[in-house]
Design a protein around this motif. Sequence first.
Motif, mmCIF file in Angstrom:
data_model
loop_
_atom_site.group_PDB
_atom_site.id
_atom_site.type_symbol
_atom_site.label_atom_id
_atom_site.label_comp_id
_atom_site.label_asym_id
_atom_site.label_seq_id
_atom_site.Cartn_x
_atom_site.Cartn_y
_atom_site.Cartn_z
ATOM 1 N N GLY A 53 0.819 -1.215 0.000
ATOM 2 C CA GLY A 53 0.000 0.000 0.000
ATOM 3 C C GLY A 53 0.847 1.255 0.000
ATOM 4 O O GLY A 53 0.553 2.219 -0.716
ATOM 5 N N GLY A 54 1.911 1.269 0.785
ATOM 6 C CA GLY A 54 2.824 2.414 0.790
ATOM 7 C C GLY A 54 3.514 2.601 -0.546
ATOM 8 O O GLY A 54 3.689 3.728 -1.019
ATOM 9 N N LEU A 55 3.917 1.499 -1.163
ATOM 10 C CA LEU A 55 4.566 1.584 -2.471
ATOM 11 C C LEU A 55 3.608 2.133 -3.520
ATOM 12 O O LEU A 55 3.981 3.006 -4.319
ATOM 13 C CB LEU A 55 5.071 0.202 -2.888
ATOM 14 C CG LEU A 55 5.744 0.110 -4.258
ATOM 15 C CD1 LEU A 55 7.036 0.908 -4.255
ATOM 16 C CD2 LEU A 55 5.998 -1.333 -4.623
ATOM 17 N N VAL A 56 2.368 1.664 -3.522
ATOM 18 C CA VAL A 56 1.380 2.161 -4.473
ATOM 19 C C VAL A 56 1.133 3.645 -4.252
ATOM 20 O O VAL A 56 1.051 4.433 -5.200
ATOM 21 C CB VAL A 56 0.066 1.346 -4.363
ATOM 22 C CG1 VAL A 56 -1.068 2.012 -5.118
ATOM 23 C CG2 VAL A 56 0.289 -0.071 -4.864
ATOM 24 N N TYR A 57 1.050 4.073 -2.994
ATOM 25 C CA TYR A 57 0.840 5.486 -2.674
ATOM 26 C C TYR A 57 1.995 6.347 -3.183
ATOM 27 O O TYR A 57 1.785 7.387 -3.814
ATOM 28 C CB TYR A 57 0.680 5.651 -1.163
ATOM 29 C CG TYR A 57 0.612 7.086 -0.716
ATOM 30 C CD1 TYR A 57 -0.548 7.825 -0.890
ATOM 31 C CD2 TYR A 57 1.709 7.702 -0.128
ATOM 32 C CE1 TYR A 57 -0.609 9.144 -0.486
ATOM 33 C CE2 TYR A 57 1.658 9.012 0.281
ATOM 34 C CZ TYR A 57 0.490 9.742 0.099
ATOM 35 O OH TYR A 57 0.429 11.042 0.496
ATOM 36 N N LYS A 61 1.822 9.101 -6.210
ATOM 37 C CA LYS A 61 2.129 10.482 -5.892
ATOM 38 C C LYS A 61 3.189 11.032 -6.849
ATOM 39 O O LYS A 61 3.063 12.148 -7.357
ATOM 40 C CB LYS A 61 2.591 10.599 -4.444
ATOM 41 C CG LYS A 61 2.832 12.002 -3.996
ATOM 42 C CD LYS A 61 2.951 12.087 -2.514
ATOM 43 C CE LYS A 61 3.108 13.543 -2.154
ATOM 44 N NZ LYS A 61 2.598 13.885 -0.881
ATOM 45 N N PHE A 62 4.240 10.249 -7.097
ATOM 46 C CA PHE A 62 5.295 10.732 -7.973
ATOM 47 C C PHE A 62 4.867 10.751 -9.440
ATOM 48 O O PHE A 62 5.249 11.653 -10.188
ATOM 49 C CB PHE A 62 6.573 9.883 -7.810
ATOM 50 C CG PHE A 62 7.373 10.289 -6.619
ATOM 51 C CD1 PHE A 62 7.954 11.553 -6.529
ATOM 52 C CD2 PHE A 62 7.556 9.401 -5.566
ATOM 53 C CE1 PHE A 62 8.695 11.921 -5.422
ATOM 54 C CE2 PHE A 62 8.295 9.766 -4.450
ATOM 55 C CZ PHE A 62 8.859 11.022 -4.378
ATOM 56 N N THR A 63 4.076 9.771 -9.863
ATOM 57 C CA THR A 63 3.667 9.749 -11.277
ATOM 58 C C THR A 63 2.638 10.848 -11.556
ATOM 59 O O THR A 63 2.629 11.416 -12.645
ATOM 60 C CB THR A 63 3.095 8.401 -11.685
ATOM 61 O OG1 THR A 63 2.049 8.038 -10.809
ATOM 62 C CG2 THR A 63 4.161 7.331 -11.667
#
Length: 68
Positions: A53-57, A61-63
């Motif tokens: 979940g943190g990785l997806v967030y 956010k960056f993309t």
Amino acid sequence: MDVKKTFAALPWWVKWVAIPAIALFVFGGLIASVVGFILGLLFKLLLFVALVGGLVYVVRKFTSSSGT
């Protein structure tokens, strides 16, 4: 001899105190390892879900900020 008749003849404290205590004494290590394994598995599963979940967030956010 029937098992039900045997247990019916025993006092209540033998059925509800002594027999469970003996079972915990005999199988206590096995029960503790199974419970420990399940709790460890649940912890690893929750950690995995939190990391994904943190990785997806972070990726979203960056993309989204670099695309605008």
